[in-house]
Enzyme design. Structure first.
Site, PDB file in Angstrom:
ATOM      1  CD  GLU A 234      -1.175  -0.151   3.741  1.00  0.00           C
ATOM      2  OE1 GLU A 234      -2.164  -0.898   3.607  1.00  0.00           O
ATOM      3  OE2 GLU A 234      -0.908   0.427   4.807  1.00  0.00           O
TER       4      GLU A 234
ATOM      5  CG  HIS B  28      -2.766   0.588   7.822  1.00  0.00           C
ATOM      6  ND1 HIS B  28      -2.763  -0.185   6.691  1.00  0.00           N
ATOM      7  CD2 HIS B  28      -3.502  -0.085   8.736  1.00  0.00           C
ATOM      8  CE1 HIS B  28      -3.463  -1.295   6.911  1.00  0.00           C
ATOM      9  NE2 HIS B  28      -3.924  -1.247   8.153  1.00  0.00           N
TER      10      HIS B  28
END
Lengths: 287, 382
Positions: free
Chosen positions: A209, A247
């Protein structure tokens, strides 16, 4: 084979008396993992989920020859828990806890630089070698034993991908969630090295990611040293810059860490990249 | 956590890093007293915003006239910089600048250590400088143990032959003090750009940027109190208070997902099928019906949202609890938006039953659901 854990891993749960700890301790035992003891640093209990519990890792290790730990303690106490596990010689430490200060991880990385202990996480779902042992919070039933290794920075996205693999009868050797924090205990490359040595693993799915440059580093490692086919997916193509996307590590900062940059690096290294998760299965089958 | 320049400069003062004389205002009339207090004509007006690039946006002005200062202050207070309204202006004394440097400390995620970054070309955007003149960016890796060492600072300063010894000494002190602040606040970034040497060879931090590691805030309540919730995006603020991760985007498909990676992927899949996500929203790995209700209540407050897309992979999360939250929100909040629900995992059959009773359609595949969301979008009134 499989990597890092199997049916012989002797597991302790640090933070076993907390809500999360108790719940997942039971789920891991239910899956067949050899959980030998709990650690309850608050001195509240001497039994948890039908197994003995101790206030210290020292006692748990001495009495049960544990070699693996999974940590559920709250973030302010995670650093202490890791140091305790390191001191008593555990070879694998998984930190599930979310919200661990970055400086605590910087300290842990420096302290373990020359150590043989593997640290996974924090802020991660843990790992599972299907049919052998589960050392994490992932739903066990979606997994199937097999030859595909999975590495990911995410939790639910990994479950999504694993489920599609299982549906297509592509079983997994080991699935490792390295976590969504800026400084993970183990990086993609650390885990890829294990997969490279593992005879059961025939191919790897790498789920990255935005943020940081671990995917780019992994791409160059794969090109130079990795001997098995890799299929990848990168989340966050539509993420705006300078915003943390859930995150702590998922942030495009100063033009660095974009999904596009990572995808390009992977493609340049000869790795197939799925544009949506649905394509992963086909890319593996058409290798 | 980002803080304003003036808050960062207060921290600097606490750590004995010299900053220009300055005061904040939220009303141009406050300039009267400041002009008499400063006792020098030249002032700088600086917009306080949680983003870079304010100079280019016209958020920094110089003047030595009180009436003109009031007009400029009004202009700045009426500005929006990258979508953020300016609520505070920092007024500072103009500085007699001899030379400008760049100085920062960062948590270096690539090397799991800290990094000192210094440049003799201060005042420029550091990313721009990295592109055009990377030789002018000097870096030192710093290990947590033992921390910044004297020789590392000297190695930087010896590359500056053209400045005086007294200027070097004050730079040395500033570098040391900024490192102390960086460690004491557990920041992910502290930056001074420009770090100035004045006509009198004094060192002065003319700008200040501090980004604090959110995860470390529990150890620093005094830093946590620097947050000004009223100055944040109202949706993001409400989400934060309800412990949800939300980021506002430009599109019109409101998204609710469990897990950050899956939430980003959901946005990407919507875009893949030619839709535009209105937001990133992660309700967390262990969400229950209350989080689902809270999340939907934030999504429907956004007037740009035309279609709602719910994507839940129930691992730890139980699908029936998610379904209950959806139904509660739909009825209590009178949600009339078309809703596309993709729900699989633990207790999904139970969830399907509940949702079917409410005439809500459920998908099991993310791509099918995304296509349907885009179809609804095309059918929705413009």
């Amino acid at each position: 084979m499989s990597i890092l854990i199997d049916q012989n891993s002797r597991i302790i749960v640090q933070g076993a008396a907390g809500v999360e700890g108790q719940f997942h301790l039971a789920k891991m035992i239910e899956y067949g993992s050899k959980v030998v003891a709990g650690v309850d640093p608050a001195f509240k209990t001497d039994r948890v989920g039908g197994i003995p519990a101790y206030p210290t890792v020292k006692q748990a290790v001495e009495n049960h020859q544990a070699d693996t730990s999974i940590i559920f303690v709250p973030a302010p106490f995670a650093y202490d828990a890791v140091l305790e596990a390191l001191e008593h010689g555990l070879s694998l430490i998984v930190i599930i806890t979310e919200g661990v200060p970055v400086n605590d991880m910087i300290k842990i990385k420096q302290l373990t630089k020359f150590s043989s202990t593997t640290i996974i996480g924090p802020n991660c779902p843990g790992l599972i070698s299907p049919g052998k042992a589960k050392l994490g919070i992932m739903p066990g039933h979606i997994h199937l034993p097999g030859s595909t290794g999975v590495i990911s920075r995410s939790g639910t996205l990994t479950y999504e991908v694993v489920q599609s693999l299982t549906k297509a009868n592509l079983g997994q050797s080991t699935c490792v969630g390295i976590g969504g924090d800026p400084i993970p205990g183990s990086t993609f490359i650390d885990i890829l090295k294990h997969f490279n040595e593992d005879p059961q693993t025939e191919q790897v799915v790498l789920i990255g990611e935005i943020g940081g440059s671990e995917e780019e580093k992994a791409a160059s490692y794969i090109q130079q040293e990795f001997t098995k086919p890799v299929v990848s997916f990168i989340a966050g193509k539509t993420a705006p810059p300078e915003k943390t996307m859930g995150h702590a590590g998922a942030i495009v900062s100063g033009g660095k860490g974009t999904a596009q940059g990572k995808i390009q690096a992977l493609i340049n290294a000869g790795i197939k990249v799925a544009s949506i998760p649905d394509e992963i299965v086909n890319l593996i089958k058409n290798k | 956590m980002k803080i304003y320049e003036y808050q960062a400069k207060n921290l600097f003062s606490q750590h004995e890093i010299p900053v220009p004389l300055g005061k904040t205002i939220d009303n141009p009339q406050q300039l009267d007293s400041i002009f008499s207090e400063f006792n020098s004509p030249g002032i700088v007006l600086k917009a306080q915003v949680y983003t870079g690039g304010r100079g280019k946006a016209g958020g920094v002005k110089l003047t030595d006239d009180l009436d003109q200062a009031k007009i400029l202050a009004r202009e700045i207070l009426d500005m929006n910089i990258k979508g953020l309204p300016v609520k505070t202006v920092l007024v500072e004394q103009q500085i007699d600048i001899k030379s400008e440097f760049y100085l920062s400390f960062i948590q270096d995620r690539d090397n799991s250590c800290f990094k000192l970054i210094f440049s003799p070309q201060g005042g420029m955007d550091i990313e721009e400088l990295a592109r055009v003149n990377p030789d002018k960016i000097w870096m030192k890796a710093i290990k947590y143990f033992p921390g910044l060492q004297s020789y590392q600072i000297r190695e930087i300063l010896t590359q500056l032959p053209e400045i005086s010894l007294s200027a070097k000494k004050s730079l040395y002190t500033a570098i040391n003090k900024l490192y102390n602040l960086f460690i004491a606040t557990e920041s992910s970034l502290v930056e001074i750009n420009p770090l100035v040497i004045t006509g009198e060879d004094k060192c002065l931090a003319c700008d200040a940027k501090v980004v604090i590691d959110d995860n470390a805030l529990f150890r620093h309540p005094q830093l946590a109190s620097l947050r000004i919730p009223e100055h944040e995006d109202p949706f993001e603020r409400e989400a934060k208070e309800k412990k949800l991760n939300y980021v506002k985007l430009d599109g019109n498909v409101g998204c609710m997902v469990n897990g950050a990676g899956l939430a980003m992927t959901t946005m990407d899949v919507i875009k893949h099928y030619q839709g535009q996500p209105a937001n990133f929203l992660d309700i967390g790995g262990g969400a229950k019906s209350q989080q689902v209700y809270d999340a939907l209540s934030i999504i429907v407050k956004d007037p740009a949202v035309k279609v709602i897309f719910i994507n839940i992979f129930g691992g730890i999360v139980r699908c029936d609890q998610v379904a209950e939250g959806i139904i509660q929100a739909k009825n209590k909040l009178n949600i009339n938006h078309p809703m596309v629900i993709r729900l699989i995992g633990t207790n999904d059959q139970l969830a399907y039953k509940l949702l079917k009773n409410e005439n809500l359609q459920v998908f099991t595949e993310m791509s099918e659901a995304a296509k349907q969301a885009v179809k609804y979008l095309e059918e929705s009134p413009k």
